[in-house]
Design a protein around this motif. Structure first.
Motif, PDB file in Angstrom:
ATOM      1  N   SER A  89       0.883  -1.166   0.000  1.00  8.66           N
ATOM      2  CA  SER A  89       0.000   0.000   0.000  1.00  8.66           C
ATOM      3  C   SER A  89       0.921   1.216   0.000  1.00  8.66           C
ATOM      4  O   SER A  89       2.086   1.100   0.375  1.00  8.66           O
ATOM      5  CB  SER A  89      -0.910   0.007   1.232  1.00  8.66           C
ATOM      6  OG  SER A  89      -0.354   0.777   2.269  1.00  8.66           O
TER       7      SER A  89
ATOM      8  N   GLN B 104       1.185   3.440   1.997  1.00  3.62           N
ATOM      9  CA  GLN B 104       1.052   3.988   3.343  1.00  3.62           C
ATOM     10  C   GLN B 104       2.089   5.072   3.687  1.00  3.62           C
ATOM     11  O   GLN B 104       1.743   6.186   4.032  1.00  3.62           O
ATOM     12  CB  GLN B 104       1.116   2.856   4.371  1.00  3.62           C
ATOM     13  CG  GLN B 104       0.862   3.302   5.797  1.00  3.62           C
ATOM     14  CD  GLN B 104      -0.517   3.901   5.983  1.00  3.62           C
ATOM     15  OE1 GLN B 104      -1.485   3.462   5.373  1.00  3.62           O
ATOM     16  NE2 GLN B 104      -0.624   4.927   6.795  1.00  3.62           N
TER      17      GLN B 104
ATOM     18  N   LYS C 260       1.920   8.268   1.476  1.00  2.00           N
ATOM     19  CA  LYS C 260       0.817   9.212   1.684  1.00  2.00           C
ATOM     20  C   LYS C 260       1.044  10.001   2.975  1.00  2.00           C
ATOM     21  O   LYS C 260       0.711  11.177   3.056  1.00  2.00           O
ATOM     22  CB  LYS C 260      -0.544   8.532   1.642  1.00  2.00           C
ATOM     23  CG  LYS C 260      -0.862   7.541   2.717  1.00  2.00           C
ATOM     24  CD  LYS C 260      -2.333   7.093   2.577  1.00  2.00           C
ATOM     25  CE  LYS C 260      -2.676   5.918   3.445  1.00  2.00           C
ATOM     26  NZ  LYS C 260      -4.089   5.550   3.352  1.00  2.00           N
TER      27      LYS C 260
ATOM     28  N   ARG D 104       0.334  -7.865  -2.917  1.00  5.09           N
ATOM     29  CA  ARG D 104       0.639  -8.662  -1.725  1.00  5.09           C
ATOM     30  C   ARG D 104       0.847 -10.101  -2.136  1.00  5.09           C
ATOM     31  O   ARG D 104      -0.003 -10.691  -2.805  1.00  5.09           O
ATOM     32  CB  ARG D 104      -0.486  -8.558  -0.686  1.00  5.09           C
ATOM     33  CG  ARG D 104      -0.557  -7.148  -0.128  1.00  5.09           C
ATOM     34  CD  ARG D 104      -1.568  -6.930   0.981  1.00  5.09           C
ATOM     35  NE  ARG D 104      -1.702  -5.486   1.151  1.00  5.09           N
ATOM     36  CZ  ARG D 104      -2.599  -4.874   1.904  1.00  5.09           C
ATOM     37  NH1 ARG D 104      -3.471  -5.577   2.589  1.00  5.09           N
ATOM     38  NH2 ARG D 104      -2.639  -3.557   1.986  1.00  5.09           N
TER      39      ARG D 104
ATOM     40  N   GLN E 103      -6.699  -0.158  -4.509  1.00  6.25           N
ATOM     41  CA  GLN E 103      -7.240   0.515  -3.329  1.00  6.25           C
ATOM     42  C   GLN E 103      -7.628   1.946  -3.667  1.00  6.25           C
ATOM     43  O   GLN E 103      -7.003   2.579  -4.520  1.00  6.25           O
ATOM     44  CB  GLN E 103      -6.187   0.559  -2.215  1.00  6.25           C
ATOM     45  CG  GLN E 103      -5.929  -0.797  -1.589  1.00  6.25           C
ATOM     46  CD  GLN E 103      -5.304  -0.684  -0.205  1.00  6.25           C
ATOM     47  OE1 GLN E 103      -4.634   0.302   0.117  1.00  6.25           O
ATOM     48  NE2 GLN E 103      -5.517  -1.680   0.616  1.00  6.25           N
TER      49      GLN E 103
ATOM     50  N   HIS F 103      -3.424  -3.097  13.051  1.00 10.02           N
ATOM     51  CA  HIS F 103      -3.660  -2.446  11.748  1.00 10.02           C
ATOM     52  C   HIS F 103      -2.325  -2.339  11.016  1.00 10.02           C
ATOM     53  O   HIS F 103      -2.027  -3.117  10.148  1.00 10.02           O
ATOM     54  CB  HIS F 103      -4.339  -1.104  11.960  1.00 10.02           C
ATOM     55  CG  HIS F 103      -4.763  -0.459  10.680  1.00 10.02           C
ATOM     56  ND1 HIS F 103      -5.453  -1.134   9.705  1.00 10.02           N
ATOM     57  CD2 HIS F 103      -4.564   0.796  10.190  1.00 10.02           C
ATOM     58  CE1 HIS F 103      -5.663  -0.323   8.670  1.00 10.02           C
ATOM     59  NE2 HIS F 103      -5.135   0.843   8.945  1.00 10.02           N
ATOM     60  N   HIS F 104      -1.504  -1.382  11.348  1.00  7.63           N
ATOM     61  CA  HIS F 104      -0.123  -1.345  10.892  1.00  7.63           C
ATOM     62  C   HIS F 104       0.679  -0.465  11.844  1.00  7.63           C
ATOM     63  O   HIS F 104       0.096   0.232  12.679  1.00  7.63           O
ATOM     64  CB  HIS F 104       0.010  -0.921   9.428  1.00  7.63           C
ATOM     65  CG  HIS F 104      -0.663   0.372   9.084  1.00  7.63           C
ATOM     66  ND1 HIS F 104      -0.445   1.543   9.764  1.00  7.63           N
ATOM     67  CD2 HIS F 104      -1.586   0.658   8.137  1.00  7.63           C
ATOM     68  CE1 HIS F 104      -1.186   2.491   9.228  1.00  7.63           C
ATOM     69  NE2 HIS F 104      -1.896   1.972   8.264  1.00  7.63           N
TER      70      HIS F 104
ATOM     71  N   GLY G 133     -10.357   0.302   5.657  1.00  8.10           N
ATOM     72  CA  GLY G 133      -9.931   0.539   7.033  1.00  8.10           C
ATOM     73  C   GLY G 133      -8.823   1.563   7.053  1.00  8.10           C
ATOM     74  O   GLY G 133      -8.196   1.851   6.033  1.00  8.10           O
ATOM     75  N   GLY G 134      -8.638   2.125   8.236  1.00  7.79           N
ATOM     76  CA  GLY G 134      -7.584   3.119   8.365  1.00  7.79           C
ATOM     77  C   GLY G 134      -7.423   3.509   9.811  1.00  7.79           C
ATOM     78  O   GLY G 134      -7.926   2.830  10.718  1.00  7.79           O
TER      79      GLY G 134
ATOM     80  N   ARG H 275      -2.855   8.510  12.557  1.00 12.06           N
ATOM     81  CA  ARG H 275      -1.474   8.032  12.550  1.00 12.06           C
ATOM     82  C   ARG H 275      -0.648   8.652  13.677  1.00 12.06           C
ATOM     83  O   ARG H 275      -0.979   9.717  14.201  1.00 12.06           O
ATOM     84  CB  ARG H 275      -0.785   8.378  11.228  1.00 12.06           C
ATOM     85  CG  ARG H 275      -1.653   8.336  10.012  1.00 12.06           C
ATOM     86  CD  ARG H 275      -2.164   6.958   9.715  1.00 12.06           C
ATOM     87  NE  ARG H 275      -2.885   6.958   8.435  1.00 12.06           N
ATOM     88  CZ  ARG H 275      -3.543   5.932   7.942  1.00 12.06           C
ATOM     89  NH1 ARG H 275      -3.630   4.799   8.630  1.00 12.06           N
ATOM     90  NH2 ARG H 275      -4.152   6.008   6.785  1.00 12.06           N
TER      91      ARG H 275
ATOM     92  N   LEU I  55      -7.434   6.414   5.404  1.00 13.87           N
ATOM     93  CA  LEU I  55      -7.931   5.045   5.244  1.00 13.87           C
ATOM     94  C   LEU I  55      -7.798   4.613   3.797  1.00 13.87           C
ATOM     95  O   LEU I  55      -7.435   5.405   2.925  1.00 13.87           O
ATOM     96  CB  LEU I  55      -9.386   4.923   5.728  1.00 13.87           C
ATOM     97  CG  LEU I  55     -10.533   5.291   4.801  1.00 13.87           C
ATOM     98  CD1 LEU I  55     -11.846   5.138   5.534  1.00 13.87           C
ATOM     99  CD2 LEU I  55     -10.425   6.629   4.182  1.00 13.87           C
TER     100      LEU I  55
HETATM  101  N1  ASP Z   1      -2.644   1.328   4.204  1.00  9.22           N
HETATM  102  C1  ASP Z   1      -3.696   0.710   4.930  1.00  9.22           C
HETATM  103  C2  ASP Z   1      -4.052  -0.627   4.312  1.00  9.22           C
HETATM  104  O1  ASP Z   1      -3.667  -0.903   3.189  1.00  9.22           O
HETATM  105  C3  ASP Z   1      -4.916   1.541   4.975  1.00  9.22           C
HETATM  106  C4  ASP Z   1      -4.706   2.781   5.765  1.00  9.22           C
HETATM  107  O2  ASP Z   1      -4.376   2.700   6.952  1.00  9.22           O
HETATM  108  O3  ASP Z   1      -4.893   3.849   5.208  1.00  9.22           O
HETATM  109  O4  ASP Z   1      -4.743  -1.422   4.921  1.00  9.22           O
END
Ligand code: ASP
Length: 589
Positions: A195, A197, A200, A219, A233, A446-447, A487-488, A491, A533
């Motif tokens: 992504s 991520q 952005k 992925r 996405q 999430h991340h 989802g998001g 941060r 998100l």
């Molecule tokens: N990058 C995250 C994902 O791919 C989405 C996000 O947190 O904006 O799930």
């Protein structure tokens, strides 16, 4: 000029006009000396007719046409004798003066009809022919329309579409990266983004304020039915926002899509459910709320009657299935086998039937009096005629998850999951971290860029596992009909907090510097508070169409083995390419 009109365009008002159409021959048929040709293009089908008294060369050409020939047809629009009200062009036909064959076609390996006779493999191999079929044309048209509406909405709200690179750096956390060898940097690899991520977030540091991109992500996961190694996405990020700002903005977007694309009104505001409630009541972090049948905890109700399995269990939960008191022994045995499948993983299933005659029948009536069983029924909000299905175990979330899978199955069996009913909602208040016994470490739920809730900062800096497990995140998922569509999170924008996050995840400071130094440094140069998100665009398309497979909404998808069988990829590369890349292929052991 190849054509004056498309094959979907002509109506009775055009009668008398001289026209030229171009397209593919869907079918030809002879009737009383006349030849009828259905000519198709993306816009529709128009009937062409060659009269029995037409000149010999025209008659000859008309009878020589095979399926999928590409032709140009010149003639006059006339009113049809027998009209076809099911076709938009069904009031007219074209009386032909001339046919030009623009290209011949081999006989296609399957019929180009709404219901094709071709199996999945052959259609995948000839995807360009499959794409000629109506259902796929409709699917891609829907995808286009959605993308268009998304761009309109986001543009109207000051989002800028900015492209981010596809050749980036491998930082596997979660799924595996696809990697690309670098010829100019021997022994080094790019990775394709899972992504955008970090980019952005860097755009927020750079002051772009509102970003979006409809972007391909990659992925390298083992593929389940509804996954693709490359997928799209709708990726978004905003500065100076709190959770509510993000949720409001994007439920606005989804509401607009529902309304403008499929004419569906969804509630305003959308329901919000905490992750804890979703797990407790639905056994899933992506609950299908189109139907009830919620999970009830009955741990306290079943203790002390001498039934050791339930006496010893730390958690006992149940669902009540409407009309299930009628299930036969055989049906219950089948259901019990079903929950024992590895995909569910239960050890067994206990049932209580609330028969319509007021009696109670249960697999545990040796231990429980009928009053006890009725009390359980009440706790589960079961009605007369229902069957109560009970599961137990020591790990609450695991049992709830199994009950959640069973609930979905029963919802399917009872026809409670109508794809034309839409029940979107937000799931909020996720735990920040997830402990893995196997790896003896925490993973980010999430991340690793997701911020802990401000009120949980003290817990986040604690070194106790129990404390860290309790930290909640400002994270949210958009869920529709049992599927997570997006989802998001808000941060982390403070480099010290980000460092702490890597520490909690067991990523040492050197490794963090090597993998994520760029973002930690960027946060030292005035990073604004930000959040965002991403939605899975392919899934949005599929669900809006009421379908559950995303493959039809991607022009050229991969199969379950990650192969594109049309172009036959992945494939070997030649020795010269390997040499240039400094790559040796190991011989199979
Ligand atoms: N990058 C995250 C994902 O791919 C989405 C996000 O947190 O904006 O799930």
């Amino acid at each position: 000029m190849y054509r004056t009109h498309t094959c979907g365009e002509l109506r009775i008002g055009n009668a008398g006009q001289k026209v030229t159409l171009a397209g593919w021959v869907q079918r030809t048929r002879k009737l009383g000396g006349m030849t009828f040709i259905d000519l198709r293009d993306r816009y529709g089908i128009t009937q062409l007719v060659v009269e029995s008294d037409a000149d010999a060369s025209l008659l000859g050409t008309a009878t020589s046409l095979g399926r999928e020939y590409v032709i140009q047809a010149i003639g006059t629009v006339v009113e049809r004798q027998s009209k076809n009200s099911k076709m938009p062009t069904g009031d007219i036909e074209i009386k032909l003066d001339k046919i030009n064959i623009l290209n011949k076609s081999m006989t296609p390996p399957f019929t180009i009809e709404d219901e094709s006779d071709g199996g999945e493999d052959i259609r995948a191999k000839y995807r360009y022919l499959d794409l000629r079929r109506n259902p796929l044309q409709k699917a891609l048209a829907l995808r286009h329309k959605l993308a268009h509406e998304i761009r309109n909405y986001l543009d109207a709200h000051d989002f800028m579409e900015i492209e981010t690179p596809y050749l980036i750096k491998s930082t596997p956390e979660g799924a595996r990266d696809f990697v690309v060898p670098s010829r100019m940097n021997p022994g080094e690899f790019y990775a394709l983004p899972q992504s955008p991520q970090t980019f952005k977030q860097l755009l927020m540091v750079a002051g772009y304020d509102r970003y979006f991109q409809i972007v391909r992500c990659f992925r390298d996961e083992d593929l389940r039915a509804d996954r693709q190694p490359e997928f799209t996405q709708i990726d978004c990020e905003m500065s100076f926002v709190e959770q509510d700002d993000v949720l409001n903005m994007f439920e606005g977007m989804m509401r607009t899509l529902f309304k403008n694309v499929i004419g569906v009104d969804v509630p305003d505001p959308l329901p919000r459910m905490s992750w804890f409630d979703a797990m407790d009541n639905y056994g899933s972090d992506k609950p299908d709320v189109r139907f009830g049948m919620t999970i009830h905890e009955i741990t306290d109700k079943v203790k002390g009657k001498g039934f050791s399995i339930l006496d010893e269990a730390k958690y006992v939960g149940a669902i009540a299935v409407q009309g299930g008191a009628e299930y036969t022994r055989k049906q219950i045995d089948e259901l019990t086998e079903w929950v024992k499948r590895p995909q569910v993983g239960a050890k067994g299933l206990i049932y209580i039937k609330l028969n319509t005659d007021g009696s109670v029948k249960s697999s545990i009536d040796k231990f429980y009096a009928s009053e006890d069983l009725k009390a359980i029924g009440e706790a589960v909000e079961a009605k007369t005629g229902d069957i109560i299905l009970i599961m137990s175990g020591n790990e609450k979330r695991k049992v709830q998850t199994m009950l959640g899978v069973l609930r979905i199955e029963m919802g399917n069996r009872l026809g409670m999951r109508d794809p034309k009913v839409f029940a979107p909602l937000w799931i909020i208040d996720f735990p920040l971290l997830e402990w893995s016994d196997e790896d003896n470490r925490f993973y980010a739920m999430h991340h690793p860029f997701t911020a802990p809730k401000p009120e949980h900062m003290d817990l986040f800096y604690s070194n106790k596992k129990e404390d860290l497990e309790r930290v909640c995140a400002n994270a949210y998922d958009f869920v529709l009909n049992g599927t997570e569509l997006g989802g998001g999170s808000i941060r982390i924008h403070d480099s010290e907090v980000q460092k702490r996050m890597f520490e909690v995840l067991g990523i040492g400071s050197e490794e963090a510097e090597y993998k994520f130094g760029f973002i930690i440094h960027a946060f030292q140069y005035g990073a604004p508070p930000h959040g965002g998100l991403a939605f899975g665009f392919d899934r949005v398309c599929a669900l809006f169409a009421g379908k559950d497979t995303i493959r039809d909404f991607i022009a050229f998808p991969k199969n379950n083995m990650g192969r594109d069988v049309m172009i036959d990829s992945p494939s070997r590369i030649d020795q010269m390419q390997l040499d240039e890349l400094h790559i040796d292929i190991r011989k199979e052991q």
